[in-house]
Design a protein around this motif. Structure first.
Motif, short mmCIF file in Angstrom:
data_model
loop_
_atom_site.label_atom_id
_atom_site.label_comp_id
_atom_site.label_asym_id
_atom_site.label_seq_id
_atom_site.Cartn_x
_atom_site.Cartn_y
_atom_site.Cartn_z
N GLN A 1 56.61 39.34 51.95
CA GLN A 1 56.57 38.03 51.32
C GLN A 1 57.49 37.96 50.10
OE1 GLN A 1 53.01 36.09 50.13
NE2 GLN A 1 51.97 36.55 52.04
N ALA A 2 57.80 39.11 49.53
CA ALA A 2 58.68 39.15 48.36
C ALA A 2 60.08 38.65 48.70
CB ALA A 2 58.73 40.56 47.79
N LEU A 3 60.42 38.61 49.98
CA LEU A 3 61.71 38.04 50.36
C LEU A 3 61.80 36.58 49.91
CD1 LEU A 3 62.04 39.56 53.93
CD2 LEU A 3 63.28 40.23 51.86
N ASN A 4 60.66 35.96 49.71
CA ASN A 4 60.61 34.59 49.19
C ASN A 4 61.32 34.51 47.84
OD1 ASN A 4 58.95 32.70 47.23
ND2 ASN A 4 58.90 31.77 49.26
N TYR A 5 61.18 35.54 47.01
CA TYR A 5 61.82 35.53 45.70
C TYR A 5 63.34 35.45 45.83
CZ TYR A 5 57.28 37.27 44.11
OH TYR A 5 55.95 37.43 43.86
N ILE A 6 63.87 36.14 46.80
CA ILE A 6 65.31 36.16 47.01
C ILE A 6 65.80 34.79 47.46
CG2 ILE A 6 67.18 37.21 48.36
CD1 ILE A 6 65.24 39.71 48.52
N LEU A 7 65.12 34.24 48.46
CA LEU A 7 65.51 32.91 48.95
C LEU A 7 65.35 31.86 47.87
CD1 LEU A 7 64.02 32.80 52.57
CD2 LEU A 7 66.43 32.80 51.92
N VAL A 8 64.27 31.92 47.12
CA VAL A 8 64.04 30.93 46.07
C VAL A 8 65.15 31.00 45.01
CG1 VAL A 8 62.54 30.35 44.12
CG2 VAL A 8 61.57 30.62 46.40
N ALA A 9 65.56 32.20 44.64
CA ALA A 9 66.62 32.33 43.63
C ALA A 9 67.91 31.68 44.12
CB ALA A 9 66.85 33.80 43.30
N PHE A 10 68.31 31.99 45.35
CA PHE A 10 69.54 31.40 45.88
C PHE A 10 69.42 29.89 46.04
CE2 PHE A 10 70.44 35.74 47.49
CZ PHE A 10 71.74 35.86 46.99
N LEU A 11 68.37 29.45 46.67
CA LEU A 11 68.24 28.03 47.00
C LEU A 11 67.91 27.17 45.79
CD1 LEU A 11 66.50 28.34 50.48
CD2 LEU A 11 68.93 28.00 49.97
N SER A 12 67.20 27.72 44.81
CA SER A 12 66.92 26.96 43.59
C SER A 12 68.21 26.70 42.82
CB SER A 12 65.93 27.70 42.69
OG SER A 12 64.67 27.74 43.28
N GLN A 13 69.07 27.68 42.83
CA GLN A 13 70.35 27.51 42.15
C GLN A 13 71.18 26.44 42.85
OE1 GLN A 13 72.70 31.13 41.83
NE2 GLN A 13 73.43 30.49 39.84
N TYR A 14 71.16 26.44 44.18
CA TYR A 14 71.98 25.51 44.95
C TYR A 14 71.38 24.12 45.02
CZ TYR A 14 74.75 23.59 48.75
OH TYR A 14 75.55 22.78 49.50
N PHE A 15 70.10 24.02 45.40
CA PHE A 15 69.50 22.71 45.62
C PHE A 15 68.89 22.09 44.37
CE2 PHE A 15 69.30 24.34 50.04
CZ PHE A 15 70.02 23.32 50.64
N LEU A 16 68.31 22.91 43.50
CA LEU A 16 67.65 22.38 42.32
C LEU A 16 68.52 22.49 41.07
CD1 LEU A 16 64.05 23.83 42.90
CD2 LEU A 16 64.95 21.59 43.58
N HIS A 17 69.69 23.12 41.21
CA HIS A 17 70.65 23.29 40.11
C HIS A 17 70.03 24.04 38.93
CE1 HIS A 17 73.13 20.66 42.49
NE2 HIS A 17 72.17 19.74 42.48
N GLU A 18 69.20 25.03 39.25
CA GLU A 18 68.62 25.86 38.21
C GLU A 18 69.60 26.97 37.84
OE1 GLU A 18 64.86 27.36 39.53
OE2 GLU A 18 63.96 25.36 39.65
N MET A 19 69.52 27.38 36.60
CA MET A 19 70.36 28.48 36.14
C MET A 19 69.62 29.79 36.38
SD MET A 19 73.11 29.36 35.01
CE MET A 19 74.17 30.09 33.84
N VAL A 20 70.20 30.68 37.16
CA VAL A 20 69.60 31.99 37.42
C VAL A 20 70.43 33.02 36.65
CG1 VAL A 20 68.92 33.65 39.18
CG2 VAL A 20 68.82 31.19 39.69
N SER A 21 69.79 33.61 35.66
CA SER A 21 70.50 34.54 34.76
C SER A 21 70.82 35.85 35.48
CB SER A 21 69.62 34.84 33.54
OG SER A 21 68.51 35.61 33.94
#
Length: 126
Positions: A83-103
């Motif tokens: 389930q931790a793979l969710n963290y990886i997908l969320v980081a990538f997709l949040s940056q792309y779709f939600l325009h979040e800054m991932v440090s």
């Protein structure tokens, strides 16, 4: 084990899409921490008809039922780290779709999670 990996990838994808839709939907409805009780109740009613929140909830339901299926045949100690793979997908997709800054520090943590997931999955006989 291949069955577990395939179903978990489907589950994690559904869960990630659900999380992204819920996040975007709630950002559109506003910050609940700044609202009074009456406004929160109105937002709750709006949430029931928000397409993003409804579809996000549906995707999370798909995740839940796929997760139940995996738990019926796989050890929890193997399945849960996947389930931790969710963290990886969320980081990538949040940056792309939600325009979040991932440090860079958050990316480093994400890479460590990915390495840990691979190690645990391999130990389960994948």
């Amino acid at each position: 084990m291949l069955k577990t990996v395939v179903v978990m990838l489907m589950a994690v994808t559904a869960g990630t899409i659900g999380d992204l839709l819920l996040a975007r939907g709630m950002k559109e409805l506003g910050d609940l921490s700044t609202m009074n009780l009456k406004t929160i109740f109105n937002v709750f009613l709006q949430a029931l008809t928000s397409p993003k929140l409804v579809f996000g909830t549906c995707f999370l339901a798909v995740f839940f039922f796929l997760w139940l299926a995996v738990l019926s045949w796989e050890d929890l100690s193997v399945a849960l780290p996947m389930q931790a793979l969710n963290y990886i997908l969320v980081a990538f997709l949040s940056q792309y779709f939600l325009h979040e800054m991932v440090s860079p520090l958050r990316w480093a943590g994400t890479v460590l999670v990915a390495i840990g997931v691979m190690m645990i999955t391999k130990s389960g006989g994948a």
